[in-house]
Design a protein around this motif. Sequence first.
Motif, short mmCIF file in Angstrom:
data_model
loop_
_atom_site.label_atom_id
_atom_site.label_comp_id
_atom_site.label_asym_id
_atom_site.label_seq_id
_atom_site.Cartn_x
_atom_site.Cartn_y
_atom_site.Cartn_z
N LYS A 112 0.84 -1.21 0.00
CA LYS A 112 0.00 0.00 0.00
C LYS A 112 0.87 1.25 0.00
CE LYS A 112 -3.81 2.27 2.36
NZ LYS A 112 -4.89 2.16 3.33
N ARG A 113 1.95 1.25 0.80
CA ARG A 113 2.86 2.40 0.84
C ARG A 113 3.50 2.63 -0.53
NH1 ARG A 113 7.96 3.93 1.10
NH2 ARG A 113 8.77 1.84 0.80
N ILE A 114 3.92 1.55 -1.19
CA ILE A 114 4.54 1.66 -2.51
C ILE A 114 3.52 2.19 -3.52
CG2 ILE A 114 5.53 0.31 -4.41
CD1 ILE A 114 6.73 -1.55 -2.17
N CYS A 115 2.30 1.69 -3.47
CA CYS A 115 1.26 2.19 -4.39
C CYS A 115 1.02 3.68 -4.18
CB CYS A 115 -0.04 1.40 -4.19
SG CYS A 115 0.00 -0.26 -4.89
N ASN A 116 0.95 4.11 -2.95
CA ASN A 116 0.77 5.54 -2.66
C ASN A 116 1.93 6.36 -3.19
OD1 ASN A 116 -1.67 5.10 -1.38
ND2 ASN A 116 -0.79 5.03 0.67
N LEU A 117 3.14 5.85 -2.99
CA LEU A 117 4.35 6.54 -3.44
C LEU A 117 4.37 6.72 -4.95
CD1 LEU A 117 7.12 7.64 -2.37
CD2 LEU A 117 8.04 5.37 -2.85
N PHE A 118 3.92 5.69 -5.68
CA PHE A 118 3.96 5.72 -7.14
C PHE A 118 2.61 6.13 -7.77
CE2 PHE A 118 7.72 3.25 -6.21
CZ PHE A 118 8.62 3.69 -7.16
N LYS A 119 1.67 6.59 -6.94
CA LYS A 119 0.37 7.09 -7.43
C LYS A 119 -0.40 6.00 -8.20
CE LYS A 119 1.87 11.08 -6.01
NZ LYS A 119 1.62 11.45 -4.63
N ILE A 120 -0.38 4.80 -7.66
CA ILE A 120 -1.06 3.66 -8.26
C ILE A 120 -2.20 3.24 -7.33
CG2 ILE A 120 -0.79 1.23 -8.92
CD1 ILE A 120 2.19 1.91 -9.53
N GLU A 121 -3.40 3.04 -7.89
CA GLU A 121 -4.54 2.61 -7.08
C GLU A 121 -4.36 1.15 -6.66
OE1 GLU A 121 -6.66 4.49 -5.85
OE2 GLU A 121 -6.97 6.18 -7.20
N LEU A 122 -4.68 0.86 -5.41
CA LEU A 122 -4.60 -0.50 -4.88
C LEU A 122 -6.00 -1.12 -4.86
CD1 LEU A 122 -3.06 -2.84 -3.56
CD2 LEU A 122 -3.39 -1.69 -1.36
N ILE A 123 -6.14 -2.22 -5.62
CA ILE A 123 -7.37 -3.01 -5.61
C ILE A 123 -7.00 -4.38 -5.05
CG2 ILE A 123 -9.13 -4.13 -7.03
CD1 ILE A 123 -8.83 -1.80 -9.01
N GLU A 124 -7.76 -4.84 -4.08
CA GLU A 124 -7.49 -6.15 -3.50
C GLU A 124 -8.41 -7.21 -4.10
OE1 GLU A 124 -6.67 -6.09 0.96
OE2 GLU A 124 -7.57 -4.11 0.59
N ASP A 125 -7.82 -8.32 -4.51
CA ASP A 125 -8.59 -9.49 -4.88
C ASP A 125 -8.64 -10.35 -3.63
OD1 ASP A 125 -9.54 -11.95 -5.70
OD2 ASP A 125 -8.46 -11.93 -7.62
N ALA A 126 -9.73 -10.19 -2.87
CA ALA A 126 -9.88 -10.89 -1.60
C ALA A 126 -10.81 -12.10 -1.73
CB ALA A 126 -10.39 -9.92 -0.53
N ALA A 127 -10.86 -12.66 -2.94
CA ALA A 127 -11.74 -13.80 -3.21
C ALA A 127 -11.46 -14.98 -2.28
CB ALA A 127 -11.59 -14.24 -4.67
N GLU A 128 -10.20 -15.17 -1.93
CA GLU A 128 -9.82 -16.29 -1.07
C GLU A 128 -9.54 -15.84 0.36
OE1 GLU A 128 -6.60 -18.38 -2.95
OE2 GLU A 128 -7.77 -18.81 -4.73
N ALA A 129 -9.94 -14.62 0.71
CA ALA A 129 -9.53 -14.04 2.00
C ALA A 129 -10.68 -13.69 2.94
CB ALA A 129 -8.67 -12.81 1.74
N ILE A 130 -11.89 -14.16 2.65
CA ILE A 130 -12.99 -13.89 3.58
C ILE A 130 -12.66 -14.56 4.90
CG2 ILE A 130 -15.43 -14.26 4.07
CD1 ILE A 130 -15.91 -14.05 1.04
N GLY A 131 -12.65 -13.78 5.97
CA GLY A 131 -12.29 -14.30 7.29
C GLY A 131 -10.82 -14.14 7.62
N SER A 132 -10.05 -13.56 6.72
CA SER A 132 -8.62 -13.34 6.98
C SER A 132 -8.39 -11.89 7.39
CB SER A 132 -7.79 -13.64 5.73
OG SER A 132 -7.80 -15.01 5.44
N PHE A 133 -7.57 -11.72 8.42
CA PHE A 133 -7.29 -10.39 8.96
C PHE A 133 -5.79 -10.14 9.00
CE2 PHE A 133 -11.44 -11.45 10.44
CZ PHE A 133 -12.11 -10.26 10.60
N TYR A 134 -5.42 -8.86 8.94
CA TYR A 134 -4.04 -8.44 9.16
C TYR A 134 -4.09 -7.26 10.12
CZ TYR A 134 0.74 -6.92 8.36
OH TYR A 134 2.05 -6.56 8.54
N LYS A 135 -3.40 -7.40 11.25
CA LYS A 135 -3.43 -6.38 12.30
C LYS A 135 -4.87 -5.99 12.67
CE LYS A 135 1.17 -4.50 11.39
NZ LYS A 135 1.86 -4.98 12.57
N LYS A 136 -5.71 -7.00 12.85
CA LYS A 136 -7.11 -6.86 13.27
C LYS A 136 -7.99 -6.14 12.24
CE LYS A 136 -6.05 -7.11 18.17
NZ LYS A 136 -6.22 -6.50 19.49
N LYS A 137 -7.51 -6.07 10.99
CA LYS A 137 -8.27 -5.42 9.92
C LYS A 137 -8.50 -6.45 8.81
CE LYS A 137 -8.07 -1.45 6.89
NZ LYS A 137 -8.22 -0.06 6.91
N HIS A 138 -9.74 -6.54 8.34
CA HIS A 138 -10.08 -7.55 7.35
C HIS A 138 -9.38 -7.29 6.03
CE1 HIS A 138 -12.42 -10.26 4.85
NE2 HIS A 138 -12.94 -10.77 5.95
#
Length: 199
Positions: A112-138
């Motif tokens: 996400k930091r790299i995308c912000n730095l290079f002005k690139i939009e971040l889209i997540e493909d979370a198709a396999e990630a329902i129920g997965s969290f990172y630092k208490k964030k889905h």
Amino acid sequence: TGAKFVIATNSGTSALHLSLKSINVDKNSEVLVPTLNFAASANAIKYCNATPHFIDSSIYDLGVDAKKLFKYLKNISKIKNGTCYNKKTKKKISALILVHIFGYSGNVLEIKRICNLFKIELIEDAAEAIGSFYKKKHLGTFGKLAALNFNGNKTITTGAGGAVITDNKQLEKKIYSLSIVSKLPHKWKLEYGSIGYNY
């Protein structure tokens, strides 16, 4: 997921397609996508007449290799008027689809930091990630948009279907309109604002 808005779709692929359309990905765009992937990401990019631009995956977490991504973008891109361009192809690098393979988060905050730095939009493909969290964030709530999938082989299934999640109200309205063939609100008139999709 904790996202503010959700738009139901008929598949995860259509959720990715609408996400890309909503940020104006077109024939002059490239979208970064990891090499370890399912065909849906590249297909959705091609539906927009854009170019899939494949990047390295990490052997440690199966996601985008953040260190290689940063070095690669430093080498092949330039920022002009707040937009990232590929120096070789002259096309804008509009987005990166971060695929959470088997529900792994990968190095999502660094990407996400790299995308912000290079002005690139971040889209997540979370198709396999329902129920997965990172630092208490889905997973699916770190980028501007994310696609979910409810196919028969997913963690939560309705047999088929998908969804787009976002916190951005303008994008939610745009995606919802595109998903219902861009029909303009009216009690009985059948009028349309643009090309839409029966998703």
